[in-house]
Design a protein around this motif. Sequence first.
Motif, PDB file in Angstrom:
ATOM      1  N   PHE A   1     147.609  13.101  -0.184  1.00  0.00           N
ATOM      2  CA  PHE A   1     147.611  11.784   0.457  1.00  0.00           C
ATOM      3  C   PHE A   1     146.242  11.303   0.911  1.00  0.00           C
ATOM      4  O   PHE A   1     146.120  10.469   1.783  1.00  0.00           O
ATOM      5  N   ARG A   2     145.180  11.877   0.357  1.00  0.00           N
ATOM      6  CA  ARG A   2     143.854  11.292   0.555  1.00  0.00           C
ATOM      7  C   ARG A   2     143.297  10.955  -0.819  1.00  0.00           C
ATOM      8  O   ARG A   2     142.235  11.428  -1.221  1.00  0.00           O
TER       9      ARG A   2
ATOM     10  N   LEU B   1     146.380   7.977   3.706  1.00  0.00           N
ATOM     11  CA  LEU B   1     147.630   7.387   4.173  1.00  0.00           C
ATOM     12  C   LEU B   1     147.855   7.813   5.618  1.00  0.00           C
ATOM     13  O   LEU B   1     147.833   9.007   5.918  1.00  0.00           O
ATOM     14  N   PRO B   2     148.036   6.856   6.522  1.00  0.00           N
ATOM     15  CA  PRO B   2     148.219   7.218   7.926  1.00  0.00           C
ATOM     16  C   PRO B   2     149.438   8.129   8.078  1.00  0.00           C
ATOM     17  O   PRO B   2     150.460   7.925   7.429  1.00  0.00           O
ATOM     18  N   GLY B   3     149.310   9.134   8.912  1.00  0.00           N
ATOM     19  CA  GLY B   3     150.427  10.051   9.120  1.00  0.00           C
ATOM     20  C   GLY B   3     150.472  11.128   8.062  1.00  0.00           C
ATOM     21  O   GLY B   3     150.137  12.285   8.314  1.00  0.00           O
TER      22      GLY B   3
ATOM     23  N   GLU C   1     147.766  13.628   7.458  1.00  0.00           N
ATOM     24  CA  GLU C   1     147.501  14.613   8.516  1.00  0.00           C
ATOM     25  C   GLU C   1     148.301  15.899   8.310  1.00  0.00           C
ATOM     26  O   GLU C   1     148.046  16.907   8.971  1.00  0.00           O
ATOM     27  N   ILE C   2     149.303  15.859   7.412  1.00  0.00           N
ATOM     28  CA  ILE C   2     150.088  17.069   7.169  1.00  0.00           C
ATOM     29  C   ILE C   2     149.144  18.168   6.705  1.00  0.00           C
ATOM     30  O   ILE C   2     148.327  17.943   5.817  1.00  0.00           O
ATOM     31  N   PRO C   3     149.230  19.356   7.325  1.00  0.00           N
ATOM     32  CA  PRO C   3     148.330  20.418   6.896  1.00  0.00           C
ATOM     33  C   PRO C   3     148.524  20.725   5.412  1.00  0.00           C
ATOM     34  O   PRO C   3     149.659  20.688   4.915  1.00  0.00           O
ATOM     35  N   PHE C   4     147.449  21.019   4.722  1.00  0.00           N
ATOM     36  CA  PHE C   4     147.405  21.345   3.308  1.00  0.00           C
ATOM     37  C   PHE C   4     147.873  20.204   2.395  1.00  0.00           C
ATOM     38  O   PHE C   4     147.101  19.695   1.593  1.00  0.00           O
ATOM     39  N   PHE C   5     149.130  19.772   2.527  1.00  0.00           N
ATOM     40  CA  PHE C   5     149.640  18.733   1.630  1.00  0.00           C
ATOM     41  C   PHE C   5     148.909  17.408   1.825  1.00  0.00           C
ATOM     42  O   PHE C   5     148.665  16.687   0.863  1.00  0.00           O
TER      43      PHE C   5
END
Lengths: 308, 363
Positions: A139-140, A125-127, A130-134
């Motif tokens: 979201f991948r 999911l774009p954005g 990219e959240i570290p860890f989460f």
Amino acid sequence: MEVFLAAAIVAGTPLLFATVGELITEKSGSINLGVEGMMLMGACIGFVVGLATGNPVLALGGAALAGGGGALIFAILTVTLRANQVVTGLTLTIFGTGFTRFVGQDMVGAVIPGELRASFAKVELPGLSEIPFFGPVFFRQDVFVYLGYIVVILVAIYMFRTRIGLNMRAVGENSGAADASGINVALYKYAHIVLGGALCGLGGAYLSLVTVPIWQVDVVGGRGWIAVALVIFASWNPIKALFAAFLFGGLGILGLRLQSMGVHVSQYLVDMIPYMATILIVIISTMRNRKEGMPPSDLSNPYFREDR
Amino acid sequence: MNFIKITKRDDLPRNKAILIRGVAILLSLICAGLVMLIFGLEPIKIYTEIINGSLGSEMRIKQTIIKAIPLVITSLGILVAFKMKFWNIGAEGQIIMGAMAAAYVALNYGETPKPVLLLLMVIASMLAGGIWAFIPAFFKAKMGTNETIFTLMMNYIAIKFVTYLQYGPWKDPGAQGFPKIAQFGDNAVLPAVFGIHAGWIIALILVVLMYIFINHTKKGYEITVVGESLETARYAGMNIKSIIITAMLISGGLCGLTGMIQASAIERTLTSGISAGYGFTAIITAWLARLNAIAVLVVCILFAMLIQGGAYLQIAMNVPESVASLVQGSVLFFVLGSDFFIQYKVSLQGLFRKKNAEEGGAA
């Protein structure tokens, strides 16, 4: 660690769908022990449709219909014909097993076509991814997993923020009072039993379409029963159900993970952990005995207006 | 739907109840037949072959009886628990643990004289099954935990545990690396009486004993009262906790005995698949028999015919065995549904009359 947690989510997604499905059923006052059977029917029909059409939407639709259809039999027998819920649920599981063996007999070893598998490939999911860890953990994932998140959020809003959801809980807590206030008890029970069954069917389809896209006889392997226990663990709360399902997904794959790390424990002993944990949860949640963690008051009490 | 009136029947004559059941079974066979037609199978032929496959020769009848034995004993075990409304769905695990304990005795004390060894195996299996049922019963009696989930999880733990034994400590070193447990010696195998292993005598005796226990003993009566109303039981000063635990020890013990019989007479070893689903099927047979020990015998024989007939279909007609489980499921649904018509009277009324205010006001 992130890889392990991401894998735990994949392993927990079928549990999530089934748990939320059973949760809705129980909130409206019925305990349906046919989860395993409905998951099997969903897995089987989802696979058949997927194999024939290669279309993911049709495959999921078929799975939901199969699970909902099984649940409809349960609803007719327990709501209209007043049969015992425990026995009817068990019968549904036995029927689902037989049905799946019968329909799936010629499919053993069949493989889902590549195009269909591709539609369940991981999507970042774009954005969010990219959240570290989460990001990497939550979201991948594949579309089906995201659908699971959406279902949880929708069910939570439905249950706690809408009028119909409130009515539904009223039916589960006190059918007599709900009836007196003009709610159509039988209709609410039917609708939520069938909806719950459809979600169980989707949970089964995740197993046959995504987890192992090859047909095998006993794809569900007892997960339906774990889902029944998870509803208690999550104390009938869909948000808690999300974490409960992922936790148990993680426990389920722990054995393989430990072995690959060189820890020598028998896989079969590690496999016992989820079941032992479930028992522990049942004991602990009984001990806590708090108001919020309790089952709906009218759970599994059949309601017949004439009997009042 | 307001014009349909449902009233509770006081008592329906027995032959009428049987008639309703009969119609339900007939309808279920028609329904399953339609499904078979859809899949291009011939229902009439399949039904006749199921009967032929289960009763068509002396050998087939023996096979049917062999399949009825574990069903009867397990159903009796479940009956005790269900009479009390304790939903023991852990029979599967109790069978496995019983078989495990019997196997432990058979493998380690195989040189003991046959009667003694078999008796020891019976005792060990009943203890193990009883303990496996005691654990959930204890928590139910003490704290009121949900026994359905508890007994169910105990099934999986038992299966995993025996699988662990099979692949680990109990693996037969003489099996060239195959993960299986050694065969029992001859002393540990139940003798045959009239060509069928002695389990059938045990099953028949147990049916009679269970009938007497439930209907003519104090303990049996207490179990029934606890099942019908906890309040009544409490008011009458019964010790509910001890009743729950006693009944579950009997229930688990009987299931454990099934495990011993299957391990000793059928498999002659221990495998994790020893219970073969009998623990679940027995729940249905016990319920269909309305928790009556004598009726259990009849229902279990009919179910054994379906199982044996299904196995025969596979061999003789190359029709998959699963057809039989489809028929099973269909019969169950219809019979469960038919209970409604036995307990309630449905009458049409007000079809041609004007609805009165009370009826019209209800949603």
